[in-house]
Design a protein around this motif. Sequence first.
Motif, PDB file in Angstrom:
ATOM      1  N   THR A  17       0.825  -1.314   0.190  1.00 33.16           N
ATOM      2  CA  THR A  17       0.050   0.196  -0.221  1.00 33.16           C
ATOM      3  C   THR A  17       0.567   1.450  -0.181  1.00 33.16           C
ATOM      4  O   THR A  17       2.117   0.693   0.439  1.00 33.16           O
ATOM      5  CB  THR A  17      -0.852  -0.311   0.822  1.00 33.16           C
ATOM      6  N   HIS A  18       0.351   2.622   0.243  1.00 38.16           N
ATOM      7  CA  HIS A  18       1.350   3.847   0.061  1.00 38.16           C
ATOM      8  C   HIS A  18       1.433   3.916   1.625  1.00 38.16           C
ATOM      9  O   HIS A  18       2.796   4.179   1.367  1.00 38.16           O
ATOM     10  CB  HIS A  18       0.232   4.915  -0.674  1.00 38.16           C
ATOM     11  N   ARG A  19       0.641   3.800   2.506  1.00 41.63           N
ATOM     12  CA  ARG A  19       1.188   3.781   3.582  1.00 41.63           C
ATOM     13  C   ARG A  19       2.474   3.124   4.089  1.00 41.63           C
ATOM     14  O   ARG A  19       3.505   3.643   4.206  1.00 41.63           O
ATOM     15  CB  ARG A  19      -0.129   2.787   4.350  1.00 41.63           C
ATOM     16  N   LEU A  36       4.893   2.588   1.815  1.00 41.51           N
ATOM     17  CA  LEU A  36       5.937   2.512   0.328  1.00 41.51           C
ATOM     18  C   LEU A  36       6.677   4.111   1.450  1.00 41.51           C
ATOM     19  O   LEU A  36       7.927   4.426   1.301  1.00 41.51           O
ATOM     20  CB  LEU A  36       5.689   3.058  -0.229  1.00 41.51           C
ATOM     21  N   HIS A  37       5.775   4.638   1.890  1.00 43.25           N
ATOM     22  CA  HIS A  37       5.712   5.738   2.528  1.00 43.25           C
ATOM     23  C   HIS A  37       6.889   5.825   3.905  1.00 43.25           C
ATOM     24  O   HIS A  37       7.483   6.587   3.904  1.00 43.25           O
ATOM     25  CB  HIS A  37       4.254   7.076   2.992  1.00 43.25           C
ATOM     26  N   TYR A  48       8.439   7.007  11.113  1.00 45.32           N
ATOM     27  CA  TYR A  48       8.075   6.402   9.879  1.00 45.32           C
ATOM     28  C   TYR A  48       7.770   4.407  10.412  1.00 45.32           C
ATOM     29  O   TYR A  48       6.652   3.678   9.773  1.00 45.32           O
ATOM     30  CB  TYR A  48       9.027   6.627   9.347  1.00 45.32           C
ATOM     31  N   GLU A  95       0.602  -0.364  10.576  1.00 39.10           N
ATOM     32  CA  GLU A  95       0.043  -1.221   8.300  1.00 39.10           C
ATOM     33  C   GLU A  95       0.367  -2.261   8.459  1.00 39.10           C
ATOM     34  O   GLU A  95      -0.835  -3.295   8.139  1.00 39.10           O
ATOM     35  CB  GLU A  95       0.828   0.071   6.833  1.00 39.10           C
TER      36      GLU A  95
END
Length: 97
Positions: A1-3, A5-6, A47, A54
Amino acid sequence: THRILHAAIGASTEAAELLDQVKKHIYYGRELNKLNLFEETGDLLWYLAILADELGFDFEDAMKKNLEKLKARYGKKFVKDKAINRDLDEELQSLSS
């Protein structure tokens, strides 16, 4: 998901900033900026917290599993030979139990 990757990009960036501070101290003779290291550590933990959230685990579980993995790798004491000649199957088993 984008989270994910973020979180991965953010953790990598913050780890690089922390390493840059240590590099400047060791190679350029600058005074070690402990306040900046504290800040970068906090950013890195932020992070990692996003990643843990997540993926559905917490830091305590991750730390416990890491200790089990290290015990499987080294026993009671770090030994350089065991670091080089690792039993990856045993380490993976310690993480999945």
